[in-house]
Scaffold this motif. Structure first.
Motif, PDB file in Angstrom:
ATOM      1  N   ALA A   1       0.816  -1.209   0.000  1.00 43.10           N
ATOM      2  CA  ALA A   1       0.000   0.000   0.000  1.00 43.10           C
ATOM      3  C   ALA A   1       0.852   1.263   0.000  1.00 43.10           C
ATOM      4  CB  ALA A   1      -0.934  -0.008   1.205  1.00 43.10           C
TER       5      ALA A   1
ATOM      6  N   GLU B   1      -2.583   8.802 -13.794  1.00 44.97           N
ATOM      7  CA  GLU B   1      -2.846   8.228 -12.474  1.00 44.97           C
ATOM      8  C   GLU B   1      -4.153   7.456 -12.467  1.00 44.97           C
ATOM      9  OE1 GLU B   1      -4.458   7.543  -8.712  1.00 44.97           O
ATOM     10  OE2 GLU B   1      -5.368   8.855 -10.219  1.00 44.97           O
TER      11      GLU B   1
ATOM     12  N   PHE C   1      -7.271   0.287  -1.725  1.00 47.38           N
ATOM     13  CA  PHE C   1      -7.300   1.412  -2.657  1.00 47.38           C
ATOM     14  C   PHE C   1      -7.797   2.709  -2.033  1.00 47.38           C
ATOM     15  CE2 PHE C   1      -6.381  -1.804  -5.690  1.00 47.38           C
ATOM     16  CZ  PHE C   1      -5.697  -1.134  -6.693  1.00 47.38           C
TER      17      PHE C   1
ATOM     18  N   LEU D   1       2.166   1.870  -3.473  1.00 50.68           N
ATOM     19  CA  LEU D   1       1.036   2.242  -4.326  1.00 50.68           C
ATOM     20  C   LEU D   1       0.665   3.701  -4.104  1.00 50.68           C
ATOM     21  CD1 LEU D   1      -1.241   1.523  -6.318  1.00 50.68           C
ATOM     22  CD2 LEU D   1      -2.573   0.697  -4.354  1.00 50.68           C
ATOM     23  N   CYS D   2       0.679   4.148  -2.853  1.00 50.23           N
ATOM     24  CA  CYS D   2       0.361   5.547  -2.559  1.00 50.23           C
ATOM     25  C   CYS D   2       1.406   6.488  -3.143  1.00 50.23           C
ATOM     26  CB  CYS D   2       0.242   5.757  -1.051  1.00 50.23           C
ATOM     27  SG  CYS D   2      -1.275   5.081  -0.332  1.00 50.23           S
TER      28      CYS D   2
ATOM     29  N   ALA E   1      -1.483   3.573   4.925  1.00 49.04           N
ATOM     30  CA  ALA E   1      -0.784   2.635   4.049  1.00 49.04           C
ATOM     31  C   ALA E   1       0.167   1.751   4.848  1.00 49.04           C
ATOM     32  CB  ALA E   1      -0.018   3.400   2.972  1.00 49.04           C
TER      33      ALA E   1
ATOM     34  N   ALA F   1      -3.984   9.362  -1.626  1.00 51.91           N
ATOM     35  CA  ALA F   1      -2.703   9.760  -2.206  1.00 51.91           C
ATOM     36  C   ALA F   1      -2.915  10.501  -3.523  1.00 51.91           C
ATOM     37  CB  ALA F   1      -1.822   8.531  -2.422  1.00 51.91           C
TER      38      ALA F   1
ATOM     39  N   TYR G   1      -0.287   8.065   4.536  1.00 50.94           N
ATOM     40  CA  TYR G   1       0.824   7.122   4.626  1.00 50.94           C
ATOM     41  C   TYR G   1       0.816   6.338   5.934  1.00 50.94           C
ATOM     42  CZ  TYR G   1       2.390   8.802   0.189  1.00 50.94           C
ATOM     43  OH  TYR G   1       2.440   9.087  -1.155  1.00 50.94           O
TER      44      TYR G   1
ATOM     45  N   SER H   1      -4.988   4.955  -1.139  1.00 50.68           N
ATOM     46  CA  SER H   1      -4.321   5.438  -2.343  1.00 50.68           C
ATOM     47  C   SER H   1      -5.191   6.428  -3.115  1.00 50.68           C
ATOM     48  CB  SER H   1      -3.878   4.267  -3.236  1.00 50.68           C
ATOM     49  OG  SER H   1      -4.960   3.613  -3.845  1.00 50.68           O
TER      50      SER H   1
ATOM     51  N   ALA I   1      -4.792   3.510 -11.784  1.00 44.87           N
ATOM     52  CA  ALA I   1      -5.578   3.100 -10.622  1.00 44.87           C
ATOM     53  C   ALA I   1      -6.760   2.218 -11.013  1.00 44.87           C
ATOM     54  CB  ALA I   1      -6.070   4.337  -9.879  1.00 44.87           C
TER      55      ALA I   1
ATOM     56  N   ARG J   1       0.752   6.650  -6.908  1.00 45.68           N
ATOM     57  CA  ARG J   1      -0.428   7.422  -7.295  1.00 45.68           C
ATOM     58  C   ARG J   1      -0.253   8.913  -7.020  1.00 45.68           C
ATOM     59  NH1 ARG J   1      -6.176   4.691  -6.001  1.00 45.68           N
ATOM     60  NH2 ARG J   1      -6.722   6.396  -7.423  1.00 45.68           N
ATOM     61  N   GLU J   2       0.346   9.252  -5.888  1.00 46.64           N
ATOM     62  CA  GLU J   2       0.564  10.668  -5.585  1.00 46.64           C
ATOM     63  C   GLU J   2       1.475  11.317  -6.617  1.00 46.64           C
ATOM     64  OE1 GLU J   2       2.970  13.492  -2.505  1.00 46.64           O
ATOM     65  OE2 GLU J   2       2.192  11.610  -1.678  1.00 46.64           O
TER      66      GLU J   2
END
Length: 381
Positions: free
Chosen positions: A59, A77, A235, A62-63, A296, A241, A293, A238, A81, A66-67
């Motif tokens: 996670a 993004e 998800f 992944l964050c 995550a 994120a 975070y 994220s 996703a 995506r950020e």
């Protein structure tokens, strides 16, 4: 996890991702047709190995992914996703045959995945699904027929396969929901695009006796709601994120603009009202990022409070992004409303995350339920 800071390698990777988003992915996004799947963009995400990272990472990574992409190209993004959201149930609960058939194609950006949970009468209340899966016979190994409708499905009707949640009736509410992998060419399945405020396709799906069998199940009959919640618990942080990435982009462009724009005998940043507003935007963004975070990290550790943390992260980050982008537009004035301006783009993009994958009101309900559940006997009756 009481704090969060990136290591040197992570900082370098995020910087590389932001540069890739601007230099390689944004030009492909700009060539795409609004409301359609951008297959060249997906192919580039596959070629760069970014889709692979969605399935190979935890996670936290992944964050970060995506950020960083959201900061430079929201379309890239979102495309990434949605591949993860639609195909993660296959990774988590699919058979070896299902994984071998579809996941390599998803990772390469050749097959488009979609997560088909919402219905006209069951958006936020996912346990109220009405799409029926009627058993064809009582014989062992027999299949089902799917009948009903799905709505507000990202990548519909252009996806190559759908993760579909339907009511098989093993129990009441969420206990009677099963998950199926349904290829788009299955007889009886049709779809239509919806005209939405979105650069990617969103549509409805109609199921007219669509045949599915045991080989199409994702996991066990009656356990589909767990498949959906496992996916959303990963998800939701994220999504936060993604929102943080938009907020940071809006904040940075506002810092640059207010430091340079002259007005009233100085720059806008000289005005206390402006400076204080920017300080508030920055503080809220940082707080949201820390919560994302922390959630995550909890997910990656297998902590027991993931649903609460995930809901908090999505709630605060998406509401914060709305606040930051709105104030960024206000500080820029009319220039930010011009078509093609970064903030005009972000202003349109930032609204939907407060609704999808559980609206803000749903996140508050989850948080409260988890809090009172943890209190248990300690709560006065």
């Amino acid at each position: 996890m009481t704090g969060f800071a990136l290591g040197v390698d992570q900082e370098e990777w995020c910087g590389q991702l932001r540069a890739l988003a601007v230099e390689r992915l944004r030009p492909l996004a700009e060539k795409g047709e609004p409301g359609r799947v951008n297959r060249p963009l997906l192919a580039a995400l596959g070629e760069l190995g970014l889709l692979e990272r969605v399935f190979a990472s935890g996670a936290l990574e992944l964050c970060l992914l995506r950020e960083s992409l959201a900061y430079g190209c929201t379309e890239a993004e979102t495309a990434l996703a949605l591949q993860g959201l639609g195909a993660y149930p296959v990774l988590r609960a699919g058979s070896e045959e299902q994984r071998e058939r579809w996941l390599p194609e998803v990772r390469a950006g050749r097959a488009v995945a979609a997560f088909a949970l919402s219905e006209p009468g069951a958006g936020s209340d996912a346990a109220a699904l009405a799409l029926s899966a009627t058993a064809e016979t009582a014989a062992a190994g027999a299949g089902w027929r799917l009948s009903g409708e799905k709505c507000w499905i990202s990548n519909a009707p252009e996806a190559d396969f759908y993760t579909v949640f339907a009511r098989t009736g093993e129990g009441p509410g969420a206990k009677g929901v099963s998950a199926f992998l349904v290829p788009a060419d299955r007889p009886g399945l049709s779809g239509a695009p919806l005209d939405m405020l979105s650069p990617h396709p969103i549509g409805s799906l109609a199921f007219d006796g669509v045949p599915v069998g045991p080989r199409d199940l994702l996991g066990e009959p009656g356990r589909g709601f767990r498949v959906a919640m496992d996916t959303l618990n990963l998800f939701r942080p994220s999504v936060g994120a993604f929102a943080v990435g938009m907020a940071r982009a809006a904040l940075d462009v506002t810092l640059a603009y207010t430091a340079d724009r002259t007005a009233f005998g100085g720059t806008l940043s000289d005005l206390q009202a402006v400076a204080h507003r920017v300080a508030e935007m920055a503080t809220r963004t940082e707080a949201a990022r820390l919560l994302v975070y922390a959630a995550a990290g909890a997910y990656d550790r297998g902590a027991g409070d993931v649903p609460r943390r995930a809901a908090m992260a999505k709630l605060l980050a998406t509401e914060t992004a709305q606040y930051v982008v709105d104030h960024a537009v206000q500080l820029h004035g009319a220039v930010a409303l011009q078509r093609g301006h970064l903030l005009e783009h972000l202003y349109r993009e930032v609204r939907a995350p407060r609704i999808y994958e559980g609206a803000s009101e749903v996140q508050r309900t989850i948080i409260a339920k988890e809090l009172y559940g943890s209190a248990g006997a300690g709560v006065a009756r």
